[in-house]
Design an enzyme around this catalytic site. Structure first.
Site, PDB file in Angstrom:
ATOM      1  N   GLY A  13       0.778  -1.133   0.103  1.00  0.00           N
ATOM      2  CA  GLY A  13      -0.110   0.030  -0.173  1.00  0.00           C
ATOM      3  C   GLY A  13       0.757   1.192   0.119  1.00  0.00           C
ATOM      4  O   GLY A  13       2.179   1.155  -0.012  1.00  0.00           O
ATOM      5  N   CYS A 138      -1.011  11.170  10.990  1.00  0.00           N
ATOM      6  CA  CYS A 138       0.076  12.078  10.223  1.00  0.00           C
ATOM      7  C   CYS A 138       0.095  13.478  10.658  1.00  0.00           C
ATOM      8  O   CYS A 138       1.173  13.990  10.669  1.00  0.00           O
ATOM      9  CB  CYS A 138      -0.062  11.986   8.761  1.00  0.00           C
ATOM     10  SG  CYS A 138      -1.870  12.005   8.222  1.00  0.00           S
ATOM     11  N   GLN A 170      -4.194  19.872   4.398  1.00  0.00           N
ATOM     12  CA  GLN A 170      -3.829  18.331   4.249  1.00  0.00           C
ATOM     13  C   GLN A 170      -3.732  17.680   2.964  1.00  0.00           C
ATOM     14  O   GLN A 170      -4.934  18.243   2.017  1.00  0.00           O
ATOM     15  CB  GLN A 170      -4.567  17.497   5.282  1.00  0.00           C
ATOM     16  CG  GLN A 170      -4.421  17.930   6.795  1.00  0.00           C
ATOM     17  CD  GLN A 170      -5.287  16.859   7.930  1.00  0.00           C
ATOM     18  OE1 GLN A 170      -5.812  17.566   8.852  1.00  0.00           O
ATOM     19  NE2 GLN A 170      -5.367  15.688   7.448  1.00  0.00           N
ATOM     20  N   ARG A 276      -8.923  19.681   3.827  1.00  0.00           N
ATOM     21  CA  ARG A 276      -7.992  18.880   2.638  1.00  0.00           C
ATOM     22  C   ARG A 276      -7.870  20.058   1.503  1.00  0.00           C
ATOM     23  O   ARG A 276      -8.970  20.660   1.168  1.00  0.00           O
ATOM     24  CB  ARG A 276      -9.105  17.607   2.168  1.00  0.00           C
ATOM     25  CG  ARG A 276      -8.334  16.724   1.120  1.00  0.00           C
ATOM     26  CD  ARG A 276      -7.224  16.039   1.702  1.00  0.00           C
ATOM     27  NE  ARG A 276      -8.093  14.786   2.308  1.00  0.00           N
ATOM     28  CZ  ARG A 276      -7.438  14.141   3.306  1.00  0.00           C
ATOM     29  NH1 ARG A 276      -6.129  14.529   3.659  1.00  0.00           N
ATOM     30  NH2 ARG A 276      -8.076  13.106   3.822  1.00  0.00           N
ATOM     31  N   HIS A 283       1.611  17.750   4.221  1.00  0.00           N
ATOM     32  CA  HIS A 283       0.379  18.518   5.087  1.00  0.00           C
ATOM     33  C   HIS A 283       1.015  19.910   5.355  1.00  0.00           C
ATOM     34  O   HIS A 283       2.401  19.824   5.925  1.00  0.00           O
ATOM     35  CB  HIS A 283       0.177  17.902   6.471  1.00  0.00           C
ATOM     36  CG  HIS A 283      -0.812  16.473   6.055  1.00  0.00           C
ATOM     37  ND1 HIS A 283      -1.247  16.236   4.973  1.00  0.00           N
ATOM     38  CD2 HIS A 283      -1.098  15.288   6.841  1.00  0.00           C
ATOM     39  CE1 HIS A 283      -2.118  15.108   5.035  1.00  0.00           C
ATOM     40  NE2 HIS A 283      -1.888  14.635   6.145  1.00  0.00           N
TER      41      HIS A 283
HETATM   42  P1  NAP Z   1      -3.556   1.573   1.025  1.00  0.00           P
HETATM   43  O1  NAP Z   1      -2.507   2.237   0.096  1.00  0.00           O
HETATM   44  O2  NAP Z   1      -4.805   1.594   0.603  1.00  0.00           O
HETATM   45  O3  NAP Z   1      -3.153  -0.340   1.168  1.00  0.00           O
HETATM   46  C1  NAP Z   1      -3.471  -0.855   1.989  1.00  0.00           C
HETATM   47  C2  NAP Z   1      -3.649  -2.305   1.282  1.00  0.00           C
HETATM   48  O4  NAP Z   1      -4.395  -2.277   0.157  1.00  0.00           O
HETATM   49  C3  NAP Z   1      -2.421  -2.711   0.615  1.00  0.00           C
HETATM   50  O5  NAP Z   1      -1.378  -3.371   1.715  1.00  0.00           O
HETATM   51  C4  NAP Z   1      -2.743  -4.016  -0.342  1.00  0.00           C
HETATM   52  O6  NAP Z   1      -2.806  -5.306   0.440  1.00  0.00           O
HETATM   53  C5  NAP Z   1      -4.183  -3.474  -0.704  1.00  0.00           C
HETATM   54  N1  NAP Z   1      -4.261  -3.071  -2.164  1.00  0.00           N
HETATM   55  C6  NAP Z   1      -5.302  -3.338  -2.895  1.00  0.00           C
HETATM   56  N2  NAP Z   1      -5.042  -2.893  -4.200  1.00  0.00           N
HETATM   57  C7  NAP Z   1      -3.829  -2.047  -4.207  1.00  0.00           C
HETATM   58  C8  NAP Z   1      -3.090  -1.622  -5.031  1.00  0.00           C
HETATM   59  N3  NAP Z   1      -3.562  -1.356  -6.358  1.00  0.00           N
HETATM   60  N4  NAP Z   1      -1.856  -1.096  -4.806  1.00  0.00           N
HETATM   61  C9  NAP Z   1      -1.430  -1.430  -3.721  1.00  0.00           C
HETATM   62  N5  NAP Z   1      -1.988  -1.742  -2.408  1.00  0.00           N
HETATM   63  C10 NAP Z   1      -3.385  -2.279  -2.810  1.00  0.00           C
HETATM   64  O7  NAP Z   1      -3.357   2.050   2.507  1.00  0.00           O
HETATM   65  P2  NAP Z   1      -2.366   3.346   2.922  1.00  0.00           P
HETATM   66  O8  NAP Z   1      -2.859   4.522   2.592  1.00  0.00           O
HETATM   67  O9  NAP Z   1      -1.051   2.774   2.979  1.00  0.00           O
HETATM   68  O10 NAP Z   1      -2.881   3.220   4.849  1.00  0.00           O
HETATM   69  C11 NAP Z   1      -2.633   2.095   5.578  1.00  0.00           C
HETATM   70  C12 NAP Z   1      -2.873   2.270   6.868  1.00  0.00           C
HETATM   71  O11 NAP Z   1      -1.931   3.312   7.321  1.00  0.00           O
HETATM   72  C13 NAP Z   1      -4.227   2.879   7.002  1.00  0.00           C
HETATM   73  O12 NAP Z   1      -4.658   2.331   8.271  1.00  0.00           O
HETATM   74  C14 NAP Z   1      -4.045   4.244   7.350  1.00  0.00           C
HETATM   75  O13 NAP Z   1      -5.171   4.815   7.943  1.00  0.00           O
HETATM   76  C15 NAP Z   1      -2.858   4.280   7.908  1.00  0.00           C
HETATM   77  N6  NAP Z   1      -2.133   5.659   7.820  1.00  0.00           N
HETATM   78  C16 NAP Z   1      -2.173   6.107   6.513  1.00  0.00           C
HETATM   79  C17 NAP Z   1      -1.740   7.391   6.017  1.00  0.00           C
HETATM   80  C18 NAP Z   1      -1.505   7.835   5.009  1.00  0.00           C
HETATM   81  O14 NAP Z   1      -1.027   8.994   4.776  1.00  0.00           O
HETATM   82  N7  NAP Z   1      -2.468   7.324   3.767  1.00  0.00           N
HETATM   83  C19 NAP Z   1      -0.967   7.958   7.188  1.00  0.00           C
HETATM   84  C20 NAP Z   1      -0.719   7.501   8.468  1.00  0.00           C
HETATM   85  C21 NAP Z   1      -1.219   6.275   8.898  1.00  0.00           C
HETATM   86  P3  NAP Z   1      -2.737  -6.492  -0.218  1.00  0.00           P
HETATM   87  O15 NAP Z   1      -1.348  -6.725  -0.597  1.00  0.00           O
HETATM   88  O16 NAP Z   1      -2.931  -7.367   0.894  1.00  0.00           O
HETATM   89  O17 NAP Z   1      -3.732  -6.753  -1.359  1.00  0.00           O
END
Ligand code: NAP
Length: 380
Positions: A13, A138, A170, A276, A283
């Site tokens: 992700g 964040c 943000q 946002r 941010h």
């Molecule tokens: P994300 O990009 O949506 O990724 C999460 C999961 O989605 C991946 O590990 C993957 O799991 C799956 N996935 C499905 N299709 C995908 C694709 N095309 N490309 C990549 N992954 C795909 O989530 P994220 O934004 O990194 O956030 C993860 C967690 O961190 C959340 O709880 C969020 O609240 C937290 N967080 C986020 C941020 C931020 O800035 N975004 C900041 C601090 C904390 P599989 O490999 O198992 O399919």
């Protein structure tokens, strides 16, 4: 402890990708005897290229496999945490759980990790036998990094701040990778709607303006991920409605900050308005701070600059602010610039400050990888 078997969930992700990139840059995998990579969707496929041989991807809900790990690092999201963490703990797994999701942040059994600011809180958590170490929100992490000097008890300044009011600006990366892609698509639709008019020097600015707003309001603008237009727009609400007049994002500003600082018993009042904007991964935050003392401006600047190794003070001039205090200049770096520091006409103890930070680095991935080093007693 020795990092024998460390599992990574959510590595592909957005946060996970930045985490892997940083771990490779910092050679963190050399500390781990056996890294194991998990997936919820691609079991058996090859894992990421980390410069050494690894097993194919394991199923992320395989509790037997997870229970064999010393440490689990997850960036998979809150739903995964809610299910996997609860089941593992119920069956007696006693390893370390390092997580980017918010689900466990405010649990009494967890510590929010931001070691440049709260190493004593992390050490206390470890000494108390805590096993859940969770990255902060964040925006909160970036605020606390920026204001570390004023807030941090290490420097003996714990009681300098009476209250903080913050307006955030943000980036869309907080909404995940798909929302980032959609923002760029939205920008393209807006550009295409007005580009012929913009290229024609004889066209009217009112026609250009109308073409832009019509495009923003049209069905042509993709909004499936963000829900509403963001290109050429801003959104004065982030995360859930708590039915109290505040958003969940705004609530986090106060509770998480005070938990990071270990000040739950004597919290600093913090009020946020979270907004946002159409930037990609930085941010920005504008603070109004009431201090408990009337300190000279140069002393306040010095205190801020000494906060930690990543804070840099930006001179409060137009030139320096536009060059060094913008998402365009900060994106992709670990630097936390703080600028626009001035005394306000509201009174001698009121100051303003402005900061920008890459929310995928200090706001998400960096504290997680550093927690692995803390467990391993390696240099940070
Ligand atoms: P994300 O990009 O949506 O990724 C999460 C999961 O989605 C991946 O590990 C993957 O799991 C799956 N996935 C499905 N299709 C995908 C694709 N095309 N490309 C990549 N992954 C795909 O989530 P994220 O934004 O990194 O956030 C993860 C967690 O961190 C959340 O709880 C969020 O609240 C937290 N967080 C986020 C941020 C931020 O800035 N975004 C900041 C601090 C904390 P599989 O490999 O198992 O399919």
């Amino acid at each position: 402890m020795k990092l024998n078997r460390v599992g990574f969930v959510g590595w592909r992700g957005m946060v996970g990708s930045v985490l892997l990139q940083r771990m490779i840059e910092e050679d963190d995998f050399s500390l781990i005897e056996q890294p194991v990579f998990y997936t919820t969707s691609q079991t058996g496929q090859p894992g990421p290229d980390i410069g050494r041989e690894i097993q194919p991807l394991q199923e992320a809900f395989d509790l037997e496999s997870l229970a064999s790990l010393d440490v689990i690092v997850t960036c998979q999201g809150g739903d995964y945490t809610a299910e996997a963490h609860a089941k593992l703990r119920q069956q007696g797994w006693n390893g370390y759980w390092i997580d980017a999701a918010s689900s466990l942040r405010m649990s009494a059994d967890s510590t929010i990790i931001l070691d440049p600011v709260n190493m004593p809180v992390i050490e206390q958590g470890l000494a108390n036998g805590q096993k859940d170490f969770i990255g902060g929100n964040c925006t909160v992490s970036l605020m606390v990094m920026a204001l570390d000097g004023l807030l941090n008890s290490d420097l003996g300044n714990a009681d300098l701040v009476e209250w903080i009011s913050v307006a955030t600006y943000q980036a869309i990366s907080g909404g995940g990778a798909r929302q980032m892609r959609e923002l760029v698509e939205q920008m393209g639709v807006v550009n295409r709607a007005a580009s012929d008019l913009v290229k024609n020097p004889a066209s009217s600015i009112l026609d250009i303006d109308k073409a832009v707003i019509d495009a923003i309001r049209s069905d042509q603008l993709p909004t499936g991920e963000i829900g509403v237009p963001l290109a050429g727009n801003l959104l004065p609400w982030i995360d859930k409605d708590l039915d109290s007049g505040s958003s969940r994002e705004e609530w986090k500003g106060a509770v998480e900050t005070n938990k990071i600082l270990g000040r739950e018993a004597k919290p600093i009042p913090i009020e946020s308005t979270c907004i946002r904007v159409g930037t990609m991964r930085c941010h920005s935050q504008s603070f109004t701070i009431k201090l408990k003392k009337d300190l000279p401006l140069d002393e306040i600047e010095q205190i801020l600059e000494q906060g930690n190794d990543w804070v840099t003070l930006v001179e409060n001039t137009r030139e320096a602010s536009l060059a060094k205090l913008t998402p365009a200049s900060v994106s992709g770096t670990l630097t936390i610039p703080v600028g626009r520091v001035r005394k306000l006409n509201l009174g001698a103890r009121y100051i303003s400050a402005f900061t920008v930070g890459d929310q995928l680095l200090w706001g998400a991935a960096e504290p997680l990888r550093r927690m692995l080093r803390i467990l391993d007693h390696s240099s940070l």
